[in-house]
Enzyme design. Sequence first.
Site, PDB file in Angstrom:
ATOM      1  N   SER A 130       0.852  -1.189   0.000  1.00 46.77           N
ATOM      2  CA  SER A 130       0.000   0.000   0.000  1.00 46.77           C
ATOM      3  C   SER A 130       0.880   1.228   0.000  1.00 46.77           C
ATOM      4  O   SER A 130       1.949   1.235   0.620  1.00 46.77           O
ATOM      5  CB  SER A 130      -0.891   0.008   1.242  1.00 46.77           C
ATOM      6  OG  SER A 130      -1.479   1.278   1.426  1.00 46.77           O
ATOM      7  N   TYR A 156      -1.127  -0.873   9.933  1.00 48.80           N
ATOM      8  CA  TYR A 156      -1.205  -1.413   8.569  1.00 48.80           C
ATOM      9  C   TYR A 156      -0.006  -0.924   7.744  1.00 48.80           C
ATOM     10  O   TYR A 156       0.678  -1.720   7.091  1.00 48.80           O
ATOM     11  CB  TYR A 156      -2.517  -0.947   7.936  1.00 48.80           C
ATOM     12  CG  TYR A 156      -2.818  -1.506   6.572  1.00 48.80           C
ATOM     13  CD1 TYR A 156      -3.640  -2.628   6.423  1.00 48.80           C
ATOM     14  CD2 TYR A 156      -2.319  -0.911   5.414  1.00 48.80           C
ATOM     15  CE1 TYR A 156      -3.941  -3.134   5.167  1.00 48.80           C
ATOM     16  CE2 TYR A 156      -2.617  -1.408   4.157  1.00 48.80           C
ATOM     17  CZ  TYR A 156      -3.431  -2.519   4.037  1.00 48.80           C
ATOM     18  OH  TYR A 156      -3.730  -3.022   2.787  1.00 48.80           O
ATOM     19  N   LYS A 160       3.167  -3.094   6.125  1.00 48.25           N
ATOM     20  CA  LYS A 160       3.457  -3.065   4.690  1.00 48.25           C
ATOM     21  C   LYS A 160       4.885  -2.581   4.429  1.00 48.25           C
ATOM     22  O   LYS A 160       5.560  -3.057   3.512  1.00 48.25           O
ATOM     23  CB  LYS A 160       2.448  -2.175   3.969  1.00 48.25           C
ATOM     24  CG  LYS A 160       1.019  -2.722   3.978  1.00 48.25           C
ATOM     25  CD  LYS A 160       0.904  -4.073   3.290  1.00 48.25           C
ATOM     26  CE  LYS A 160      -0.535  -4.522   3.146  1.00 48.25           C
ATOM     27  NZ  LYS A 160      -0.671  -5.841   2.489  1.00 48.25           N
ATOM     28  N   THR A 191     -12.666  -1.725  -2.526  1.00 49.05           N
ATOM     29  CA  THR A 191     -12.740  -3.104  -2.063  1.00 49.05           C
ATOM     30  C   THR A 191     -13.527  -3.145  -0.756  1.00 49.05           C
ATOM     31  O   THR A 191     -13.725  -2.119  -0.102  1.00 49.05           O
ATOM     32  CB  THR A 191     -11.334  -3.683  -1.821  1.00 49.05           C
ATOM     33  OG1 THR A 191     -10.717  -2.960  -0.737  1.00 49.05           O
ATOM     34  CG2 THR A 191     -10.465  -3.553  -3.060  1.00 49.05           C
TER      35      THR A 191
END
Length: 267
Positions: A130, A156, A160, A191
């Site tokens: 990301s 997150y 990543k 998504t």
Amino acid sequence: ITGASSGLGLASAKALAAKGCELTLVMRDSHKAKHIRSVLIHETGNENIHIEIADLSIMADVIALSQRLKQQNKAIDVLINNAGALFNPRQQTQEGLEQSFALLLLSPFILTEQLKPLLAKNARVINVLSGGMYSQKIDVQDLENKRGRYSGSVAYAKAKRGLMMMTEHWAKTWQTEGICVHAMHPGWAETTGVINALPEFYRLTKNFLRSPEQGADTIVWLASASEAAKCTGLFWLDRKPQPTHLLAKTLESDTDHQQLLQALLAY
């Protein structure tokens, strides 16, 4: 392909099935997995689609999946580490691991290391990352985000960032074996993960988000295009290599890379 039940994983599976690839799709829900397999076969005419059930936030499941695949002893041409989610508030898995770290970094690390013996000559590993990683530097001393106020989006991004570091490590280590390891950013795609985890972000940006198919385009290209085999260790967006850092504060040293590798191996 991990995380193949929706979003980028499902869009990638559909595109690669349409190309005639033999696929193994890793999902958590067996009922949903059977339905998706049936739909893909119906839509693409490709019956060479297999499913494996595993919760990739549980390391026992990751190891069991790896063992099943090794028992099958079928070469893997492309491994796509796509499974992911954003968790708020901080949560722990049943194994006592912080969930963001477990699913987004430790899981693909263990799975890729475990499946290394099955990677074919000239195989490709594709790690779905990301652009959020541009904002963070991983803290090797706090991989499970125990310090300070927890933010799911920061956890997150840090995970990543760690997976980008491992992408570079594998690329360098396995280059002599002809194995290419790439990372990619799908852009901001619509998504279920974005809709559920970032509702306010989705409300503000839904008219501008990419479709899952558009987000998955670079995954499919990295998995199938001959050009992608001519290099390794890069971070891609829209089929073009991008810088891995935009801010000096996120730069890692060789020591940082080595410490992260040793920390992940210790799990």
